[in-house]
Design a protein around this motif. Structure first.
Motif, PDB file in Angstrom:
ATOM      1  N   ASP A   4      -4.145 -12.997  -0.277  1.00  0.00           N
ATOM      2  CA  ASP A   4      -4.222 -12.236   0.958  1.00  0.00           C
ATOM      3  C   ASP A   4      -4.586 -10.776   0.668  1.00  0.00           C
ATOM      4  O   ASP A   4      -3.816 -10.056   0.043  1.00  0.00           O
ATOM      5  CB  ASP A   4      -2.865 -12.284   1.666  1.00  0.00           C
ATOM      6  CG  ASP A   4      -2.960 -11.665   3.042  1.00  0.00           C
ATOM      7  OD1 ASP A   4      -3.992 -11.050   3.353  1.00  0.00           O
ATOM      8  OD2 ASP A   4      -1.999 -11.803   3.815  1.00  0.00           O
ATOM      9  N   PRO A   5      -5.777 -10.353   1.126  1.00  0.00           N
ATOM     10  CA  PRO A   5      -6.169  -8.958   0.886  1.00  0.00           C
ATOM     11  C   PRO A   5      -5.210  -7.970   1.546  1.00  0.00           C
ATOM     12  O   PRO A   5      -5.105  -6.821   1.103  1.00  0.00           O
ATOM     13  CB  PRO A   5      -7.556  -8.842   1.522  1.00  0.00           C
ATOM     14  CG  PRO A   5      -7.961 -10.192   1.942  1.00  0.00           C
ATOM     15  CD  PRO A   5      -6.794 -11.098   1.869  1.00  0.00           C
ATOM     16  N   VAL A   6      -4.523  -8.405   2.597  1.00  0.00           N
ATOM     17  CA  VAL A   6      -3.605  -7.488   3.272  1.00  0.00           C
ATOM     18  C   VAL A   6      -2.413  -7.160   2.364  1.00  0.00           C
ATOM     19  O   VAL A   6      -1.835  -6.075   2.451  1.00  0.00           O
ATOM     20  CB  VAL A   6      -3.152  -8.081   4.615  1.00  0.00           C
ATOM     21  CG1 VAL A   6      -2.141  -7.188   5.300  1.00  0.00           C
ATOM     22  CG2 VAL A   6      -4.366  -8.279   5.519  1.00  0.00           C
ATOM     23  N   LEU A   7      -2.080  -8.072   1.454  1.00  0.00           N
ATOM     24  CA  LEU A   7      -1.003  -7.778   0.505  1.00  0.00           C
ATOM     25  C   LEU A   7      -1.364  -6.564  -0.348  1.00  0.00           C
ATOM     26  O   LEU A   7      -0.516  -5.719  -0.630  1.00  0.00           O
ATOM     27  CB  LEU A   7      -0.742  -8.997  -0.390  1.00  0.00           C
ATOM     28  CG  LEU A   7       0.258  -8.762  -1.518  1.00  0.00           C
ATOM     29  CD1 LEU A   7       1.639  -8.441  -0.975  1.00  0.00           C
ATOM     30  CD2 LEU A   7       0.328  -9.963  -2.439  1.00  0.00           C
ATOM     31  N   GLN A  52      -3.030  -4.091   0.607  1.00  0.00           N
ATOM     32  CA  GLN A  52      -2.809  -2.901   1.426  1.00  0.00           C
ATOM     33  C   GLN A  52      -1.326  -2.540   1.475  1.00  0.00           C
ATOM     34  O   GLN A  52      -0.961  -1.368   1.434  1.00  0.00           O
ATOM     35  CB  GLN A  52      -3.361  -3.120   2.829  1.00  0.00           C
ATOM     36  CG  GLN A  52      -4.863  -3.368   2.804  1.00  0.00           C
ATOM     37  CD  GLN A  52      -5.429  -3.687   4.175  1.00  0.00           C
ATOM     38  OE1 GLN A  52      -4.840  -3.374   5.198  1.00  0.00           O
ATOM     39  NE2 GLN A  52      -6.593  -4.323   4.199  1.00  0.00           N
ATOM     40  N   HIS A  53      -0.475  -3.554   1.545  1.00  0.00           N
ATOM     41  CA  HIS A  53       0.965  -3.264   1.523  1.00  0.00           C
ATOM     42  C   HIS A  53       1.332  -2.513   0.256  1.00  0.00           C
ATOM     43  O   HIS A  53       2.018  -1.492   0.292  1.00  0.00           O
ATOM     44  CB  HIS A  53       1.767  -4.566   1.580  1.00  0.00           C
ATOM     45  CG  HIS A  53       1.933  -5.113   2.964  1.00  0.00           C
ATOM     46  ND1 HIS A  53       2.663  -4.469   3.932  1.00  0.00           N
ATOM     47  CD2 HIS A  53       1.465  -6.232   3.541  1.00  0.00           C
ATOM     48  CE1 HIS A  53       2.643  -5.178   5.051  1.00  0.00           C
ATOM     49  NE2 HIS A  53       1.905  -6.252   4.845  1.00  0.00           N
ATOM     50  N   LEU A  54       0.893  -3.050  -0.876  1.00  0.00           N
ATOM     51  CA  LEU A  54       1.273  -2.427  -2.142  1.00  0.00           C
ATOM     52  C   LEU A  54       0.671  -1.036  -2.258  1.00  0.00           C
ATOM     53  O   LEU A  54       1.326  -0.093  -2.690  1.00  0.00           O
ATOM     54  CB  LEU A  54       0.827  -3.305  -3.320  1.00  0.00           C
ATOM     55  CG  LEU A  54       1.504  -4.667  -3.405  1.00  0.00           C
ATOM     56  CD1 LEU A  54       0.973  -5.460  -4.591  1.00  0.00           C
ATOM     57  CD2 LEU A  54       3.015  -4.519  -3.530  1.00  0.00           C
TER      58      LEU A  54
END
Ligand code: HEA
Ligand code: HEA
Ligand code: CUA
Ligand SMILES: [Cu+2]
Lengths: 541, 225, 98, 337
Positions: free
Chosen positions: A240-243, A245-247
């Motif tokens: 998930d590319p959004v992960l 962004q979280h990190l």
């Protein structure tokens, strides 16, 4: 020149000579100056990129550089400015120099580590510079995957490695500061006698220690994905590319407070000194720094409202974002209240402090626009965001940094800067700044996306205004550069305490001796107790 | 400057007033460094949590493909090394110079065994083509569609165990340095901070493995095969 | 000026041996339990055992039980921040399909 | 500057809501800025230093708690209003009405591919009727993009590997900018297009104008045969596969417990990662089609499965024959985002 004072007294500058004595120094003051050279270099590199961006955006059809080059320009602008200029700026230059002195210590707890931190910044900077020269990097400073891992053909790895290494510089500086504040305070220097600049740097260090490692591991994961195809964010494998962004934002949101908290510390010192009053609500300002550092870790998802993050997570992050605003509000109000019934003088540092409060207020309040979910969907990834963060970082932190440089220049170099020129340049910077970035708020709301090389013609007028402002700004920034250097030779010799300030750094010679004090000071007063300054020590200029 | 006596210990550096202050500073420094390490590994733990939550069955099957017995044995080896490490620190506290050296050597030895076993496990993965990113990647017992998710598991496996191993290697380097210094008789009951601080680091690396072991090898193992 | 003098406590060899044995026992236990079907508890048990082991190592081998309040605060702080990272990240992933 | 504008055109039902929120936020900003600036200005003049060695009367400040509490609590109250207001606008912006016109979008470097259920395909252009809610289901073939229409005040990232969606109701006919707002590489700033909002009649004419190769669902049906889906998925429950008619919008029981709503994302996942969620009572024998078909083909299949969904005529998206027909109110389109 005043030869009577200019007789050679031993100080940290003339205690030893030669390049080696600088490159191998363990003196926090000299290391502070090494940082000063390094980050100034990067500021001008970043500024050169900014100049090119602004010239390019004069016309909507983009006829100066190619799209590819433009994308590299804003990426490298941000990388240079954020990681190699602004994050190290106040802590590593002014903090390094003054934090130990302000608490009455002879040095930081780990001088060798301190020197290592500088070398790490230089090595990291060298990697990034190499990437810039070799062909640049075009991912945006946020390095979003999968673009950065799979699609970009530019020097992602070299740049990321540079940031990774510089990250350790930042971590180690933070670690050093925390240990120093806990273990090295002079007798009598209780926590609540510490200057607010020290509190601010302490809070900053907490963020550096807790946040930066996550950036480091994120870069490692990016690295292994790009180089070894270990695809942790790869959508083709169910990643998930959004992960990513979280990190990334777990660090990079708190990092914005790494960039502003030390500036707030500088402002507290300046406001108090130039109104000769103890800071109003000392404890509230001190604790609000720590509160910002802690709460700053709970809001990162506000950068991801339209990323495909869950609706509920967005609500939580939006809600929490507003909590960070309160400690900032407390600071602004307390600074204002400090002026009440003070004895206010308008020397250059104070002008910068006024500039900071004004521009930070606007920048911060527009941050609240962005934290409002319904508003952010429209303005995210537009120039509205660009304007928001330049108001805080350039209008806020940069003003604080320059204010601090002027404030402490006499102590660092033993020379006064030319007051008239300095006032003029602060005015030029203030005007140039607003002309550059205010139009961008309107541009953003009108819908101009950021990171756009080509843009619809109806946005041109505002862009031209912005570029005009940037040229004025460039002149404004060039001036201090010139007169600071000039003052090294021709400036008036600085007395011990030119402003009548209270900090311990003003109770030792200008420039300070190698181990800061001839005699370890014993602290008996609260910070900012102006009655405690012996009148004979003040030689107001 | 005035009030500090240089005689206490050769190792008292100029910025400190007392040996105790210096020791406290070093210990606090190391603990803070460990905090940064927690966050460093934390990023990977977060990725792991996310993907385990998304693809629990695939992760269980992947776990089963690892050799749990070897993992358990290796865990014990590492725990043993932690024990010898703490014994070295104890020897430091008591000023037993010989014992410091021997316990450090034992620690180094167990650390080496751990890394050796790890290398064998990795080799196995290479032979079985359980290397993410390789075209030949294939994990038995999984549909083609889930091979991608299995690759995620192995990406995390290699990233986490790899960085853990890197920390071990760095730790081994530190141990070597300590052994050399100990041989020179640098440490005594009044000055053994380096051994103490290195011990903290070594135990921390152990703690990371204490979590990696169940996360990677054990959870839901009963589901696989 | 600095923290209160922290006495050096010398633990007995016996203590360390006991801790080591406990740790090894936990290792065997967690490996054995992994082969039993406990449903969702499988994860809980595995992590609980790991946490116990962590506590043992931290308290005894890393001397946290003799350490200053500050050190304890540092340890708790680290765990809290790890918690923030994990929990807030997961709020996204567990509520996506709601 | 002539007819210089400070606001972009308001061309959707959302636009005035966002603008009202803007007015409120600007008012708060102006208020606090003016208060702070003028106070500083006043103090700076009133209490200016008159001689170099002057000491103020009140060098020790009174650290009153009252003031601190006042200036923490009031801003906090204001921020609560900001949050609630912002969240409520966001909620409307995130929840499409059931009768929305379904359109699919695929982002690809550096173009927008837009597909109407009737089969019309457009690149970097989107024609839609005025006054009718439009729901976009979007994905990307490569990197993250973002679908941004300033005049509608909407924006949503388009993420590879999954569906995201957004919706809007255009309120004014005209031609509006479509931008890609997430950085996606070299021609990011060229990934722009136009939204044409038309009178419903004109829209009809436009729809019937361009030659199409059949509606999305029809193409999906063809694919369903070509890919041999139909070999397994028969219309009765006797086979080893679940029947697909009436699936869309229903709650599916999964093996191992739990249910999932059969929305677009679920159908997509069932095709690309069949093992991820297995239907209760069936073996996980369905092969994956990951890598075999493009995102656009997946969309066609999804649209086909939808078209054989429950109660033809409840959603405008299902038949593909008469899209302008006023949808019945008792729609069963899932209200997922
Ligand atoms: C030093 C840097 C800095 C600082 C301090 C801040 C501070 C804040 N920022 Fe900013 N921000 C950035 C740098 C910074 N930011 C950057 C670089 C980005 C873009 C990154 C990228 O995408 O490239 C960004 C982006 C950004 C976003 C994401 C936008 C988007 O991409 O869609 C958001 C959203 O919530 C946000 C919010 C805030 C908030 C609420 C604060 C708050 O902390 C502000 C608090 C301050 C005040 C509120 C003002 C003082 C208070 C008063 C005068 C009293 C009155 C107060 C009230 C009524 C409450 N910021
Ligand atoms: C600390 C951080 C920092 C600082 C100080 C600045 C400073 C400036 N920034 Fe930057 N900026 C960022 C951080 C910063 N920026 C970030 C994080 C982004 C986002 C990037 C991304 O999207 O990934 C960004 C993006 C960004 C953009 C948007 C690009 C886009 O989205 O397409 C623009 C456009 O105007 C811009 C302009 C400027 C200008 C004019 C300055 C000026 O203040 C600079 C002034 C300085 C000088 C001009 C140099 C000094 C003066 C001289 C050397 C005198 C001689 C010079 C001349 C004669 C020219 N910046
Ligand atoms: Cu697509 Cu930017
Ligand atoms: Cu932020």
């Amino acid at each position: 020149m005043d030869t009577a004072v200019a007789q050679e007294r031993e100080n940290y500058l003339n205690a030893s000579h030669g390049l080696k004595s600088w490159l191998l120094t363990k003196d926090h003051k000299r290391i502070g100056l090494l940082y000063l050279f390094t980050i100034t270099l990067f500021f001008f590199i970043g500024g050169a990129f900014a100049t090119l961006i602004r010239i390019e955006l004069l016309s909507p059809q983009g006829n100066m550089v190619s799209s590819e080059t433009y994308n590299k320009l804003f990426t490298m602008h941000a990388v240079a400015m954020i990681f190699f200029f602004m994050i190290p700026s106040i802590p590593a230059v002014l903090g390094n120099f003054f934090l130990p002195i302000m608490i009455g210590a002879r040095d930081l707890a780990f001088p060798k580590l301190n020197l290592l931190s500088w070398y790490l910044l230089v090595i990291g900077g060298a990697f990034s510079l190499f990437a810039m020269i070799a062909g640049g990097v075009d991912t945006g400073w946020t390095f979003y995957t999968p673009y950065s891992t799979t699609y970009s053909n530019s020097w992602v790895i070299a740049t990321a490695l540079g940031i990774f290494i510089a990250g350790f510089s930042s971590i180690l500086t933070g670690l050093n500061f925390i240990v120093t504040v806990h273990r090295m305070r002079a007798p009598g220097m209780t926590w609540f006698r510490m200057p607010l600049f020290v509190w601010a740097n302490y809070a900053t260090s907490l963020i550096q220690v807790l946040g930066t490692p996550v950036l480091a591991v994120t870069i490692v994961l990016l690295f292994v994905e790009r180089v070894f195809q270990l695809g942790i964010f790869d959508p083709a494998r169910g990643g998930d590319p959004v992960l990513f962004q979280h990190l990334f934002w777990f660090y990079s949101h708190p990092a914005v407070y790494i960039m502003v908290l030390p500036g707030m510390g500088v402002i507290s010192e300046i406001i108090s000194t130039f109104s000769r009053k103890t800071v109003f609500g000392y404890a509230f300002i001190a604790f609000s720094s720590v509160a910002i550092a802690v709460l700053g870790f709970l809001v990162w998802g506000h950068h991801m409202f339209v990323s495909g993050q869950s609706l509920y997570a967005s609500m939580v992050f939006s809600f929490l974002s507003y909590f960070v605003a309160i400690p900032s509000a407390i600071k602004v109000f307390n600074w204002t209240a400090t002026l009440y019934k003070g004895s206010i003088s308008y020397q250059t540092p104070m002008l910068y402090a006024f500039g900071f409060i004004g521009l930070f207020t606007i920048g911060g309040l527009t941050g609240l626009f962005l934290a409002a979910l319904g508003m952010d969907i429209h303005v995210t990834d537009t120039y509205f965001v660009v304007a928001h963060f330049h108001y805080i970082m350039v209008g806020g932190t940069m003003m604080a940094y320059l204010g601090g440089m002027h404030f402490w220049w006499p102590k660092m170099t033993g020379r006064m800067y030319p007051e008239g020129w300095a006032k003029l340049s602060s005015l030029v910077i203030f005007l140039g700044f607003n002309l550059t970035f205010f139009p961008q708020f309107i541009l953003g709301y009108l819908g101009m996306p950021r990171r756009y090389h080509l843009y619809p013609a109806e946005f041109q007028v505002l862009n031209v205004m912005s570029t005009a402002g940037a040229s004025i700004l460039a002149v404004g920034y060039a001036m201090p550069m010139i007169y600071f250097i000039w003052s090294l030779k021709y400036g008036k010799v600085a007395p011990m305490n030119p402003w009548g300030a209270t900090g311990l750094e003003w109770r030792t010679a200008s420039p300070p001796p190698v181990h800061n004090f001839e005699q370890t000071p014993i602290v008996t007063h609260e910070a900012y107790d102006y009655t405690s300054v012996p009148a004979e020590e003040i030689e107001v200029v | 400057m005035s009030n500090h006596a240089h005689s206490e210990s050769l190792e008292l550096r100029v910025q400190f007033d007392t040996a105790e202050q210096q020791r406290d500073a070093s210990t606090l420094g190391m603990w803070l460094f460990l905090v940064t390490e927690v966050m460093f590994f934390g990023g990977m733990f977060a990725a792991y949590t996310v993907y385990r939550n998304l693809y629990p069955e695939v992760f269980a099957i992947c776990s089963s493909s690892l050799n749990a017995v070897l993992g358990a044995v290796n865990t014990c080896v590492l725990l043993l090394s932690s024990f010898t490490m703490v014994m070295a620190v104890r020897a430091g506290q008591l000023g037993q110079q010989k014992a410091i050296i021997w316990f450090l050597i034992l620690t180094l030895l167990f650390g080496g065994i751990f890394l050796g076993v790890k290398a064998v496990e990795w080799k196995e993965k290479f032979d079985e083509h359980h290397i993410p990113g390789q075209a030949a990647f294939h994990l038995e017992g999984l549909q083609q569609a889930d091979q991608g998710h299995a690759q995620l598991f192995f990406s995390l496996y290699f990233a986490m165990t790899g960085l853990h191993a890197l920390h071990m290697v760095i730790g081994a380097g530190i141990l070597l340095g300590l052994i050399l210094h100990a041989k020179q008789g640098r440490y005594s009951a009044s000055y053994y901070t380096p051994v103490d601080v290195a011990g903290l680091y070594w135990h921390f690396v152990d703690v990371i493995w204490i979590f990696l072991f169940p996360l990677l090898y054990l959870i839901d193992r009963h589901l696989g095969k | 000026m600095s923290a209160p003098h922290s006495e050096t406590h010398v633990d007995s060899v016996g203590t360390y041996v006991k801790v080591l044995l406990a740790l090894m026992f936990c290792t065997v236990l967690t490996t054995w339990v992994a082969y039993i079907d406990l449903g969702a508890f499988s994860t809980v048990i595995a992590l609980s055992i790991a946490s116990v082991k962590m506590l043992l190592v931290a308290m005894f081998f890393m001397h946290v039980r003799h350490s200053s309040k500050l050190t304890k605060l540092v340890v708790v702080g680290a765990l809290m921040w790890l918690g923030i990272l994990l929990v807030l990240t997961m709020t996204d992933f567990v509520t996506r399909n709601m | 500057m002539g007819n210089f504008q400070f606001l972009p055109e308001q061309a959707s039902t959302l636009a005035p809501e966002v603008d009202h929120l803007l007015y409120f936020l600007v008012a708060v900003t102006v208020f606090f800025s003016v208060v702070i600036f003028s106070t500083i200005f006043y103090f700076a003049i009133r209490y200016r230093r008159r001689s170099a060695n002057e000491m103020p009367d009140a060098h020790q400040a009174h650290n009153g708690y009252t003031l601190e509490i006042i200036w923490s609590v009031i801003p906090f109250g204001i921020t609560l209003v900001m949050f609630t207001w912002g969240a409520s606008v966001f909620f409307t912006a995130s929840r499409p009405p059931k009768d929305a016109l379904q359109i699919y979008a695929v982002g690809k470097r550096w173009m927008w591919k837009l597909e109407h259920v009737e089969g019309q395909r457009e690149i970097n252009e989107l024609h839609i009727p005025v006054g009718r809610p439009v729901r976009l289901t979007m994905t990307s073939e490569d990197v993250i993009h973002s679908f941004f229409v300033p005049a509608f005040r909407t924006k949503q990232d388009v993420v590879p590997g999954r569906y995201t969606s957004t919706w809007f109701t255009p309120t004014k006919t005209g031609k509006y900018h479509l931008f890609c707002a997430e950085f996606c590489g070299t021609k990011h700033s060229g990934m722009v297009g136009w939204i044409y909002v038309m009178e419903p009649n004109d829209y009809q004419t436009w729809l019937s104008g361009g030659a199409t190769e059949g509606s999305l669902a029809e193409n999906g049906k063809k694919l369903f045969e070509q890919l041999a889906c139909s070999n397994c998925h028969k219309d009765d429950t006797t086979g080893r596969c679940p029947p697909l008619p009436n699936l869309f919008g229903s709650q599916v029981k999964l093996a191992g417990g739990g249910t999932v709503k059969a929305d677009e994302a679920y159908i997509r996942e069932s095709i690309l990662q069949p093992q991820a969620k297995v239907v209760a009572g069936y073996e996980p024998v369905m092969p994956t089609f990951q890598g075999l078909i493009s995102e656009e083909q997946v969309l066609q299949l999804v649209e086909y499965v939808k078209s054989i969904g429950p109660k033809p005529g409840t959603g405008p998206a299902d038949s593909g024959q008469n899209p302008a027909k006023k949808p019945s109110t008792a729609g069963s389109m899932p209200a997922n985002r």
